[in-house]
Design a protein around this motif. Structure first.
Motif, PDB file in Angstrom:
ATOM      1  N   VAL A 272     -12.216  16.178 -43.990  1.00 15.78           N
ATOM      2  CA  VAL A 272     -13.602  16.079 -43.526  1.00 15.78           C
ATOM      3  C   VAL A 272     -13.651  16.186 -42.003  1.00 15.78           C
ATOM      4  CG1 VAL A 272     -15.653  14.601 -43.430  1.00 15.78           C
ATOM      5  CG2 VAL A 272     -14.289  14.696 -45.519  1.00 15.78           C
ATOM      6  N   GLY A 273     -12.634  15.596 -41.335  1.00 15.51           N
ATOM      7  CA  GLY A 273     -12.561  15.696 -39.878  1.00 15.51           C
ATOM      8  C   GLY A 273     -12.432  17.125 -39.398  1.00 15.51           C
ATOM      9  N   MET A 274     -11.720  17.971 -40.154  1.00 16.39           N
ATOM     10  CA  MET A 274     -11.595  19.377 -39.793  1.00 16.39           C
ATOM     11  C   MET A 274     -12.956  20.080 -39.816  1.00 16.39           C
ATOM     12  SD  MET A 274      -8.393  19.982 -39.118  1.00 16.39           S
ATOM     13  CE  MET A 274      -8.463  18.332 -38.438  1.00 16.39           C
ATOM     14  N   PHE A 278     -15.029  21.340 -36.373  1.00 11.49           N
ATOM     15  CA  PHE A 278     -15.521  22.714 -36.321  1.00 11.49           C
ATOM     16  C   PHE A 278     -16.975  22.728 -35.847  1.00 11.49           C
ATOM     17  CE2 PHE A 278     -17.860  26.160 -38.390  1.00 11.49           C
ATOM     18  CZ  PHE A 278     -17.119  27.266 -38.020  1.00 11.49           C
ATOM     19  N   ILE A 279     -17.791  21.835 -36.405  1.00 10.07           N
ATOM     20  CA  ILE A 279     -19.205  21.763 -36.022  1.00 10.07           C
ATOM     21  C   ILE A 279     -19.349  21.291 -34.579  1.00 10.07           C
ATOM     22  CG2 ILE A 279     -21.403  20.618 -36.525  1.00 10.07           C
ATOM     23  CD1 ILE A 279     -20.525  20.533 -39.472  1.00 10.07           C
ATOM     24  N   SER A 385      -9.953  10.803 -38.089  1.00  9.70           N
ATOM     25  CA  SER A 385      -9.352  11.952 -38.769  1.00  9.70           C
ATOM     26  C   SER A 385      -7.863  11.759 -39.001  1.00  9.70           C
ATOM     27  CB  SER A 385      -9.581  13.236 -37.962  1.00  9.70           C
ATOM     28  OG  SER A 385     -10.953  13.550 -37.880  1.00  9.70           O
ATOM     29  N   PHE A 386      -7.211  10.977 -38.128  1.00  6.84           N
ATOM     30  CA  PHE A 386      -5.762  10.765 -38.243  1.00  6.84           C
ATOM     31  C   PHE A 386      -5.420   9.339 -38.680  1.00  6.84           C
ATOM     32  CE2 PHE A 386      -6.329  14.311 -35.392  1.00  6.84           C
ATOM     33  CZ  PHE A 386      -5.382  15.219 -35.832  1.00  6.84           C
ATOM     34  N   ALA A 387      -6.451   8.550 -38.999  1.00  5.40           N
ATOM     35  CA  ALA A 387      -6.215   7.139 -39.333  1.00  5.40           C
ATOM     36  C   ALA A 387      -5.398   6.966 -40.600  1.00  5.40           C
ATOM     37  CB  ALA A 387      -7.557   6.412 -39.457  1.00  5.40           C
ATOM     38  N   VAL A 493     -20.773  12.327 -42.873  1.00  6.60           N
ATOM     39  CA  VAL A 493     -20.359  10.972 -42.496  1.00  6.60           C
ATOM     40  C   VAL A 493     -20.081  10.133 -43.743  1.00  6.60           C
ATOM     41  CG1 VAL A 493     -21.040   8.873 -41.267  1.00  6.60           C
ATOM     42  CG2 VAL A 493     -21.680  11.108 -40.354  1.00  6.60           C
ATOM     43  N   LEU A 494     -20.839  10.388 -44.810  1.00  5.72           N
ATOM     44  CA  LEU A 494     -20.688   9.622 -46.047  1.00  5.72           C
ATOM     45  C   LEU A 494     -19.338   9.870 -46.713  1.00  5.72           C
ATOM     46  CD1 LEU A 494     -24.265  10.217 -47.537  1.00  5.72           C
ATOM     47  CD2 LEU A 494     -23.447   8.218 -46.257  1.00  5.72           C
ATOM     48  N   LEU A 495     -18.687  10.990 -46.378  1.00  2.91           N
ATOM     49  CA  LEU A 495     -17.396  11.319 -46.986  1.00  2.91           C
ATOM     50  C   LEU A 495     -16.223  10.680 -46.263  1.00  2.91           C
ATOM     51  CD1 LEU A 495     -17.952  15.135 -47.695  1.00  2.91           C
ATOM     52  CD2 LEU A 495     -18.199  13.227 -49.291  1.00  2.91           C
TER      53      LEU A 495
END
Length: 505
Positions: A272-274, A278-279, A385-387, A493-495
């Motif tokens: 999801v962070g990827m 991107f956005i 994203s890396f947690a 964000v919900l994901l």
């Protein structure tokens, strides 16, 4: 087990942080600082606009192709060794760019700059994540994010000052002190990572990914000037993107040791962070691409003044990152990401109300709000994203994180510039329909001597006014498009999960 990359004291950690920040700022600045100097280079080199654009294209394409190499090079050669050689190569190629005497030379040296600079940002992020304990990752990402986010924002301003008062060559020479200090700091305080001698280099996978990324970047960078798919060059690049991209996906799912391990994308936060980064890439540079020509062509601002008005956006980003860094252990990162998206959406909505007479304060104010929004998004997103991602994927993960941000920026710039050109034509045609003998307002203006549509001069003046209004509306329509893109990212964000799994193994 997490690698001990720094000597176990506060001073060493701070020196690592400063050195990494210098390397990050040096590379991030170069993504935009050269743009301002292009017209001056064009005069010095005696080239056309299309030829001088290769100064930007060569750097972007080389960096994009080489960035995914970061993981495998670090595993085979060691992260410290790759980092230090990247700084040396980037600094030397910067000197060569400043000393270039012909177009061929500067394009070649910019290509080398892209090759060596590709690893700087992902390695900076990876080193900081390993150098700090997990509970301080938010603070570490705040410091790293300042260089990544503020560099592209302040680049045009700094480039304008150097070019205006010194020479375009100083746009490249300014990297030298950054490079020397970063190298000295890393040489003295960063410890080498553990080598993975069993890691095999998937040459076929790298070639497929490199051709895909290179063709995509070429297509995005040159599409507008080449009339997109009306050009054979763009059609060939599009076919290469589709075919090589498909072959790469098939390859990584069937090869024993693929160039990019698809297993890391099983981590939901990372995947999801990827999409999110991107956005963010789209928002970061696309809006910055629109404002300078808007202020220059429609409002008549000189380059230095444009940089001064846009610079506060970067200060807003820095302030937000410092706030997030301090509160990262107390506030759910998803709250900051949501707040940041809402702030950017609000600022974009305000920009859709701009006119050609908008005040400098309104541009500064909306820019600060947008900068704060980006700061609220970038730091928690880089952390979350890396947690939960396994630490063995950290080098590859950070390179993909930076790559997706850069691709997002390229796509965003191409979309907004193409959409702008199309909307100017559509708006001009729509407004021109009202220029006819039956228009009462035009009839009154002609009687009062404001316009004389019976002569060429009067028609030219009227056409210039129509074109100005058509262009203004086109910019506002682009701002509205960016607003909807930002708003569409909110459900992501919900994901995201808060991230509690340890990354140490």
């Amino acid at each position: 087990m997490q690698q001990d990359l720094v000597k176990n004291n506060h001073t060493s950690r701070m020196m690592i942080t400063i050195s990494v920040m210098l390397a990050t700022i040096m590379q991030a600045l170069d993504t935009t600082i050269a743009n301002v100097a292009l017209p001056y280079m064009k005069g010095t080199m005696g080239t056309t606009q299309d030829q001088i654009s290769w100064v930007l294209t060569s750097y972007i394409v080389a960096a994009a192709i080489c960035m995914p190499l970061t993981g495998v090079l670090s595993a085979k050669m060691g992260r410290k060794r790759v980092f230090m050689w990247s700084i040396v190569g980037f600094t030397l190629s910067s000197i060569l760019c400043g000393a270039a005497q012909s177009l061929n030379q500067i394009v070649l040296f910019r290509l080398l700059q892209g090759v060596f600079g590709a690893s700087l940002v992902p390695l900076s992020q990876s080193v900081l994540l390993d150098a700090y304990p997990k509970e301080k990752h938010g603070s570490a990402m705040a410091m790293w994010g300042i260089g990544v986010m503020v560099g592209p924002i302040l680049g045009p301003y700094l480039g304008g000052l150097l070019t205006e008062y010194y020479s375009w060559r100083w746009v490249f020479y300014i990297n030298v002190p950054f490079g020397i200090l970063a190298w000295l700091g890393l040489a003295g305080f960063l410890q080498e990572s553990t080598l993975d001698k069993n890691r095999r280099f998937d040459f076929y996978g790298f070639v497929l990914l490199g051709v895909t990324i290179g063709s995509l970047q070429m297509m995005l960078d040159r599409g507008e000037s080449q009339n997109w798919f009306g050009s054979l060059e763009i059609m060939i690049e599009g076919v290469l993107v589709l075919t090589c991209g498909y072959m790469f996906l098939v390859h990584i799912f069937t090869h024993r040791q693929p160039f990019i391990d698809p297993a890391m994308f099983r981590d939901r936060n990372f995947s999801v962070g990827m999409v999110f980064i991107f956005i963010v890439g789209v928002i970061l540079l696309a809006s910055m691409t629109l404002l300078p020509p808007f202020m220059s062509s429609l409002m008549g601002y000189p380059v230095v003044d444009i940089g001064s008005i846009l610079a506060p956006r970067g200060f807003g980003t820095m302030a937000a990152m410092m706030i997030v860094g301090r509160l990262s252990n107390k506030v759910d990162p998803r709250f900051f990401i949501t707040l940041g998206l809402l702030l950017i959406t609000f600022s974009m909505w305000e920009m859709t109300l701009f006119t050609a007479q908008v005040s400098a304060w309104d541009i500064i104010r909306t820019g600060i709000v947008q900068g704060v929004g980006l700061g609220f998004i970038f730091v928690p997103l880089s952390t979350i994203s890396f947690a939960t991602l396994d630490s063995k994927y950290r080098n590859e993960g950070t390179s993909m994180f930076s790559l997706l941000r850069n691709i997002g920026s390229s796509i965003g710039i191409s979309v907004v510039t193409t959409y702008l050109a199309q909307r100017i034509q559509v708006n001009h045609a729509a407004f021109a329909d009202y220029i006819n003998p039956f228009n009462l307002g035009l009839h009154v203006a002609q009687q009062e001597g404001v316009y004389d549509i019976t002569h060429v001069t009067g028609l030219a003046t009227l056409n210039a006014l129509v074109n100005e209004q058509a262009s203004t509306l086109a910019y506002l329509q682009d701002f509205r498009l960016m607003m909807w893109v930002t708003l569409a990212a909110l459900p992501l964000v919900l994901l995201l999960k808060s991230g509690t799994k340890s990354t140490t193994h």
